[in-house]
Enzyme design. Structure first.
Site, PDB file in Angstrom:
ATOM      1  N   CYS A  71       0.844  -1.195   0.000  1.00 44.84           N
ATOM      2  CA  CYS A  71       0.000   0.000   0.000  1.00 44.84           C
ATOM      3  C   CYS A  71       0.884   1.251   0.000  1.00 44.84           C
ATOM      4  O   CYS A  71       1.764   1.397   0.847  1.00 44.84           O
ATOM      5  CB  CYS A  71      -0.885  -0.035   1.239  1.00 44.84           C
ATOM      6  SG  CYS A  71      -1.666   1.526   1.663  1.00 44.84           S
ATOM      7  N   GLU A  72       0.621   2.133  -0.948  1.00 48.21           N
ATOM      8  CA  GLU A  72       1.441   3.346  -1.025  1.00 48.21           C
ATOM      9  C   GLU A  72       1.116   4.353   0.075  1.00 48.21           C
ATOM     10  O   GLU A  72       1.878   5.279   0.311  1.00 48.21           O
ATOM     11  CB  GLU A  72       1.311   4.006  -2.400  1.00 48.21           C
ATOM     12  CG  GLU A  72      -0.009   4.637  -2.696  1.00 48.21           C
ATOM     13  CD  GLU A  72      -0.068   5.253  -4.082  1.00 48.21           C
ATOM     14  OE1 GLU A  72      -0.781   6.252  -4.227  1.00 48.21           O
ATOM     15  OE2 GLU A  72       0.570   4.752  -5.019  1.00 48.21           O
ATOM     16  N   HIS A  73      -0.001   4.182   0.750  1.00 52.55           N
ATOM     17  CA  HIS A  73      -0.374   5.126   1.805  1.00 52.55           C
ATOM     18  C   HIS A  73       0.250   4.793   3.153  1.00 52.55           C
ATOM     19  O   HIS A  73       0.574   5.696   3.923  1.00 52.55           O
ATOM     20  CB  HIS A  73      -1.899   5.187   1.951  1.00 52.55           C
ATOM     21  CG  HIS A  73      -2.580   5.667   0.725  1.00 52.55           C
ATOM     22  ND1 HIS A  73      -3.755   5.137   0.279  1.00 52.55           N
ATOM     23  CD2 HIS A  73      -2.235   6.615  -0.188  1.00 52.55           C
ATOM     24  CE1 HIS A  73      -4.118   5.740  -0.839  1.00 52.55           C
ATOM     25  NE2 HIS A  73      -3.207   6.635  -1.134  1.00 52.55           N
ATOM     26  N   HIS A  74       0.396   3.490   3.461  1.00 48.09           N
ATOM     27  CA  HIS A  74       0.925   3.091   4.759  1.00 48.09           C
ATOM     28  C   HIS A  74       2.126   2.165   4.656  1.00 48.09           C
ATOM     29  O   HIS A  74       2.687   1.763   5.666  1.00 48.09           O
ATOM     30  CB  HIS A  74      -0.178   2.392   5.582  1.00 48.09           C
ATOM     31  CG  HIS A  74      -1.376   3.243   5.773  1.00 48.09           C
ATOM     32  ND1 HIS A  74      -2.498   3.123   4.989  1.00 48.09           N
ATOM     33  CD2 HIS A  74      -1.616   4.257   6.631  1.00 48.09           C
ATOM     34  CE1 HIS A  74      -3.388   4.024   5.366  1.00 48.09           C
ATOM     35  NE2 HIS A  74      -2.872   4.732   6.367  1.00 48.09           N
ATOM     36  N   GLN A 112      -4.925  -0.489  -4.918  1.00 48.08           N
ATOM     37  CA  GLN A 112      -5.489  -1.608  -5.673  1.00 48.08           C
ATOM     38  C   GLN A 112      -6.212  -1.142  -6.933  1.00 48.08           C
ATOM     39  O   GLN A 112      -6.133  -1.787  -7.983  1.00 48.08           O
ATOM     40  CB  GLN A 112      -6.441  -2.413  -4.781  1.00 48.08           C
ATOM     41  CG  GLN A 112      -6.990  -3.645  -5.465  1.00 48.08           C
ATOM     42  CD  GLN A 112      -7.807  -4.506  -4.530  1.00 48.08           C
ATOM     43  OE1 GLN A 112      -7.542  -4.551  -3.334  1.00 48.08           O
ATOM     44  NE2 GLN A 112      -8.793  -5.184  -5.071  1.00 48.08           N
ATOM     45  N   HIS A 140      -6.145  -5.917   2.716  1.00 51.26           N
ATOM     46  CA  HIS A 140      -5.233  -4.798   2.944  1.00 51.26           C
ATOM     47  C   HIS A 140      -4.851  -4.752   4.417  1.00 51.26           C
ATOM     48  O   HIS A 140      -5.716  -4.555   5.276  1.00 51.26           O
ATOM     49  CB  HIS A 140      -5.904  -3.480   2.535  1.00 51.26           C
ATOM     50  CG  HIS A 140      -6.150  -3.383   1.070  1.00 51.26           C
ATOM     51  ND1 HIS A 140      -5.486  -2.484   0.281  1.00 51.26           N
ATOM     52  CD2 HIS A 140      -6.959  -4.099   0.242  1.00 51.26           C
ATOM     53  CE1 HIS A 140      -5.889  -2.629  -0.971  1.00 51.26           C
ATOM     54  NE2 HIS A 140      -6.788  -3.609  -1.017  1.00 51.26           N
ATOM     55  N   CYS A 142      -3.358  -2.514   5.912  1.00 52.12           N
ATOM     56  CA  CYS A 142      -3.582  -1.189   6.499  1.00 52.12           C
ATOM     57  C   CYS A 142      -4.991  -1.084   7.090  1.00 52.12           C
ATOM     58  O   CYS A 142      -5.233  -0.258   7.958  1.00 52.12           O
ATOM     59  CB  CYS A 142      -3.331  -0.086   5.475  1.00 52.12           C
ATOM     60  SG  CYS A 142      -4.338  -0.196   3.981  1.00 52.12           S
TER      61      CYS A 142
END
Length: 184
Positions: A71-74, A112, A140, A142
């Site tokens: 995940c690019e956010h977390h 995703q 996910h 996250c």
């Protein structure tokens, strides 16, 4: 990167000089280089390496392709399965290349929704089929390990191109074939 990992260890309250953590910065670097190896690969080259002329006009499906992304956010894991179909238009791809294309895009920092689109677009552009369909069903971390903490919840995304988008019966056939693969 190794120095950054040492700093992270210190920041969370660990001692990077203790025995169990001495080699951790090097191991983390190697792990991230592998998990993000998709940036160094070209999906077009992979597809072009096994492209064959064919008169087949029937649906080709590779389903249950395991995928591991981040995940690019977390920067936490995304774990799931991809299902990829296309209807040839004079060319077919060597079957093993489809999971390789999934890996190229999975082994990058991702969301995703974008991952699903990238796989479909790469195949669509490379072989210009009658249509392409990609469905990803993934968990996910996250959402499971932090934040909302909803264990075993899944996210399903799809990207449809050509005949899969235009003709309901083609889309329905694909969805029927892959539906037994969804997390239950």
């Amino acid at each position: 990167m190794e120095q950054s990992v040492k700093e992270i260890l210190k920041h969370i309250g660990e001692d990077p000089t203790r025995e169990g953590l001495l080699d951790t910065p090097r191991r983390v670097q190697k792990a991230w280089e592998f998990m993000c190896g998709g940036y160094k690969q070209d999906p077009k080259e992979i597809i072009q390496s096994a492209l064959f002329k064919s008169s087949n006009k029937e649906m080709v499906i590779v389903k249950d392709i395991e995928l591991y992304s981040t995940c690019e956010h977390h920067m936490l894991p995304i774990i799931g399965k991809a299902h990829v179909a296309y209807i040839p238009n004079g060319k077919v791809i060597g079957l093993s290349k489809i999971p390789r294309v999934v890996d190229v895009f999975s082994r990058r920092l991702q969301i995703q929704e974008q991952l699903t689109e990238q796989i479909a677009d790469a195949i669509n552009e490379a072989i210009e089929p009658e249509g392409v369909a990609v469905v990803i069903d993934a968990r996910h971390m996250c959402m499971e390990m932090r934040g909302v903490q909803k264990i075993c919840s899944t996210t399903i995304t799809s990207a449809l191109r050509g005949i899969f988008k235009k003709e309901k019966k083609t889309k329905d056939e694909f969805m029927s074939i892959i539906s037994s693969s969804f997390h239950k």
